[in-house]
Design an enzyme around this catalytic site. Structure first.
Site, short mmCIF file in Angstrom:
data_model
loop_
_atom_site.label_atom_id
_atom_site.label_comp_id
_atom_site.label_asym_id
_atom_site.label_seq_id
_atom_site.Cartn_x
_atom_site.Cartn_y
_atom_site.Cartn_z
N GLU A 84 30.81 -4.95 -11.37
CA GLU A 84 31.38 -3.63 -11.10
C GLU A 84 32.48 -3.77 -10.05
O GLU A 84 32.64 -4.83 -9.45
CB GLU A 84 30.29 -2.65 -10.64
N GLN A 136 5.67 3.10 -3.75
CA GLN A 136 6.45 2.19 -4.59
C GLN A 136 5.72 0.86 -4.77
O GLN A 136 5.64 0.34 -5.87
CB GLN A 136 7.81 1.93 -3.92
N GLU A 142 16.38 -0.32 -0.51
CA GLU A 142 17.80 0.01 -0.37
C GLU A 142 18.06 0.67 0.98
O GLU A 142 17.15 1.03 1.68
CB GLU A 142 18.31 0.86 -1.53
N THR A 171 0.80 -1.22 0.00
CA THR A 171 0.00 0.00 0.00
C THR A 171 0.84 1.28 0.00
O THR A 171 0.30 2.37 -0.03
CB THR A 171 -0.95 0.02 1.22
N TYR A 209 19.64 -2.82 -17.54
CA TYR A 209 18.52 -2.49 -18.44
C TYR A 209 19.10 -2.12 -19.81
O TYR A 209 18.60 -2.52 -20.85
CB TYR A 209 17.70 -1.29 -17.97
N HIS A 259 26.81 2.55 -5.14
CA HIS A 259 26.45 1.34 -4.40
C HIS A 259 27.35 1.17 -3.18
O HIS A 259 28.55 1.43 -3.26
CB HIS A 259 26.63 0.10 -5.29
#
Lengths: 382, 304
Positions: B209, B20, B98, B17, B159, B246
């Site tokens: 990475e 996001q 995150e 709810t 992506y 990150h």
């Protein structure tokens, strides 16, 4: 967030880990005062970098007068690129042996790891693997005392020293979990001539994401002024030494964008990840921040998923309008959600958007070198 | 075929709810994912996009036989949400959230390990098996069904690479986001193992990475793989000691460098693309050269 040595030791001491008597000072007079109380002292610069000793940042004084003059010499000086504004003045130790002891997050093992060695007082990365004792701790069960005894045995510790070691390791593990640390390190852990163990140096690196639950712990500002401003605005920003400002969305693509600029012979001025789904206002702020450092060119690289290309375009136009032009050639690459809308918004302001990353990167490198790459401010789009 | 998630996956969205949660629940439904329940403590009885919302995951399991979760709850409550999902017996838990404290991550991953649950993330874009199911926040149009498996630490970069593959007519079996944090549930090796066993995957693309040692461990594992692997590593220009967005992307004490990772991968026979847009070409050449997929599926391997 890294704490200064004196802060780490305050946390250690609160958990019952023995540390040398001493105080942090900011003036030569205070250094003399501490020396007159403690006798012979070590004077250590407080900076957030290792290798202080080799850089002349640790000195010894036998008298208050000597402490005063050494402190006067160290304060204000640059050690490993950092200006010294405080010193830790501690009672000098009578050293018999030096050990290494740390608890750290082991990302690959997804668990805390205890690292111990008889080779203390040196850079632990230079100690051969076979001289390190490494033991993982399952966070579900925690650290039990028998494991600290096992590790002590591996270091050939016996009797009263072994008992002190177990006690210190258990407390260091409490410091590690209790303050949400990424690293809690004692290097060296000193065995004094009188048989007592003491944490002669301390490091405590805290998890930024968990600071909210530790209002009692001190805060240490890291990075440059612009980096701090960016952090306050919730942006993920790192200053670099080039002249092409970069904004992208997502950590991976931002890193790749910097790599590609370098591939085409350019030098990125920064890392700036605007994040996923940032709106017009935060992105405009981010661009303002980048322009405040007077780059030679600006590259905006967006692969729109949650981030909307029209929002990106509006942010650019907003900044350009507010400033009466961006002031530098700007290259924009827009792909993804609401791409067409974004492209036409930019076009109305004579900015051309690219769709291929390669072309955009090549164009911005050319623009920064004085060629005509981008669109705004006397650099009409092609 | 696919790994981790497919058309049989029955999904509960935890934090359904919130902004996001609502948005991505709708997106996942629109993609055809079987999102059958939502959970938001205190919001039981509500609906989001026609999907019933419960107070607890236990109820969602009882009423809808859910077997996977996607978590959108705020960082401070994420650990509790993962424990709840694992305790309810869900096999796959995808943690989008995150900024979860690393000690919380270690604790919830230990719990999952002891219950044989797979946690994807935290700080992941999720998992998508194109044409079958999407459990995450990735833009659907970047993907199409096909024989390429992708495993990545970063969202937008993957992506970009998936979209380039799709544009070149190279579809994907499953795309897995490991997450950008220092401590995550799945690592490259575990996903490579699954791709190796998946009859629907013929080539694997690894998007890594700087930081950590996951790529080096993956390089070692690829030596025993029958399927070819293509890699792209971001962070060639990153300075040491700086966290590049990150939490896990940092070169510390000389470890986690770009050169170290590329060297490890190349010496293991992995084709490393210097630039992201070189990936489709490398994949296409390996697909042409590679053996045809085995006609018979291998028996599913047991966990560990």
């Amino acid at each position: 967030m890294k704490l200064f040595e004196y802060m780490a030791k305050e946390v250690f001491a609160r958990h019952g880990i023995p540390v040398p008597p001493g105080r942090v000072v900011a003036s030569p007079q205070e250094a003399a005062q501490v020396c007159s109380e403690l006798g012979e002292v070590a004077i250590k610069v407080q900076i957030l970098a290792g290798g202080r000793g080799k850089a002349g940042g640790i000195r010894f004084a036998a008298s208050p007068a000597e402490a005063e003059s050494l402190a006067a010499d160290l304060l204000g000086r640059e050690v490993r690129g950092l200006v010294v504004d405080r010193l830790l003045v501690e009672k000098k130790l009578a050293i018999d042996q030096e050990f290494y002891l740390a608890v750290a997050v082991d990302g690959a093992a997804r668990r805390p790891v205890i690292i111990a060695s008889t080779q203390g007082g040196v850079n632990i990365e230079e100690v051969p693997e076979k001289l390190l004792v490494k033991r993982h701790v399952d966070p579900a069960w925690g650290l039990h005392p028998y494991r600290t005894r096992q590790i002590g045995r591996r270091l050939d510790l016996e009797g009263a020293v072994a008992r002190q070691f177990s006690d210190i390791l258990l407390k260091l593990y409490q410091v590690f979990t209790g303050s949400d640390a990424e690293l809690a390190e004692i290097n060296p852990l000193v065995l004094q001539k009188d048989g007592r163990l003491v944490a002669a140096d301390g490091r405590l690196n805290l998890d930024d994401d968990a600071l909210y639950r530790h209002p009692d712990l001190p805060r240490v500002a890291e990075g440059s002024e612009v980096e701090r401003r960016a952090q306050e605005a919730g942006l993920s920003y790192v200053e670099l030494d080039g002249d092409i400002a970069v904004m992208a969305n997502g950590a991976g693509i931002t890193m790749a964008t910097l790599d590609i600029i370098q591939h085409f012979g350019g030098r990125p001025a920064n890392f700036l990840d605007a994040g996923g789904g940032a709106g017009v206002e935060p992105m405009a702020q981010a661009i303002e921040l980048l322009l405040s450092r007077s780059p030679k060119a600006l590259l905006v690289n967006i692969f729109g998923g949650i981030t909307r290309c029209d929002d990106v375009a509006r942010a650019i136009v907003k900044v350009a309008t507010a400033r009466g032009g961006l002031g530098v050639p700007a290259v924009v690459r827009l792909v993804g959600t609401n791409e067409q809308e974004g492209v036409s918004i930019l076009r109305e302001h004579s900015l051309e958007a690219y769709s291929a990353m390669a072309e955009a990167a090549a164009a911005v490198v050319k623009a920064a070198a004085g060629g005509n790459g981008g669109g705004a401010d006397g650099h009409p789009g092609r | 075929m696919a790994i981790l998630v497919d058309e049989r996956t029955r999904v509960v969205v935890q934090g359904a709810t919130g902004n996001q949660g609502r948005f991505h629940l709708a997106q996942m439904l629109a993609y055809g994912t079987r999102v059958v329940a939502g959970v938001s403590p205190g919001k039981g009885g509500e609906e989001v996009e026609g999907v019933p919302v419960y107070d607890t995951v236990e109820q969602a399991v009882l009423h809808h036989a859910v077997n996977a979760s996607v978590i959108f709850v705020p960082a401070a409550f994420a650990k509790d949400a993962v424990f709840e999902a694992v305790h309810a017996g869900l096999g796959v838990v995808v943690v989008i959230t995150e900024h979860i404290p690393v000690h919380d991550a270690m604790s919830m991953l230990a719990f999952a390990r002891h219950h044989n649950a797979v946690v994807v993330g935290p700080n992941t874009f999720g998992v998508i098996s194109p044409g079958k199911a999407k459990l995450g926040i990735m833009p659907a149009r970047a993907y199409s069904p096909g024989p390429v498996g992708i495993v990545a630490r970063s969202g937008t970069l993957s992506y970009e690479i998936a979209a380039a593959l799709t544009a070149a007519g190279l579809g994907q079996s499953t795309v897995v986001g490991l997450g950008g944090d220092r401590v995550v549930g799945l690592n490259f090796v575990e996903v490579l193992k699954r791709f190796e066993e998946d009859p629907g995957t013929r080539v694997v693309v690894l998007v890594g990475e700087i930081g950590g040692t996951a790529e080096e461990e993956a390089a070692e594992f690829t030596k025993g793989m029958a399927k070819p692997v293509v890699a792209y590593i971001a962070g060639r220009s990153a300075p040491p000691g700086k966290r590049m967005g990150h939490a896990g992307a940092i070169i510390e004490r000389g470890r986690g460098t770009f050169d170290g990772k590329v060297k490890a991968l190349e010496s293991a026979g992995v084709r490393v693309a210097a630039l992201p847009w070189e990936v489709p070409g490398l994949v296409a050449s390996l697909l042409q050269a590679g053996p045809a997929p085995e006609p018979e599926a291998r028996p599913p391997a047991s966990e560990d």
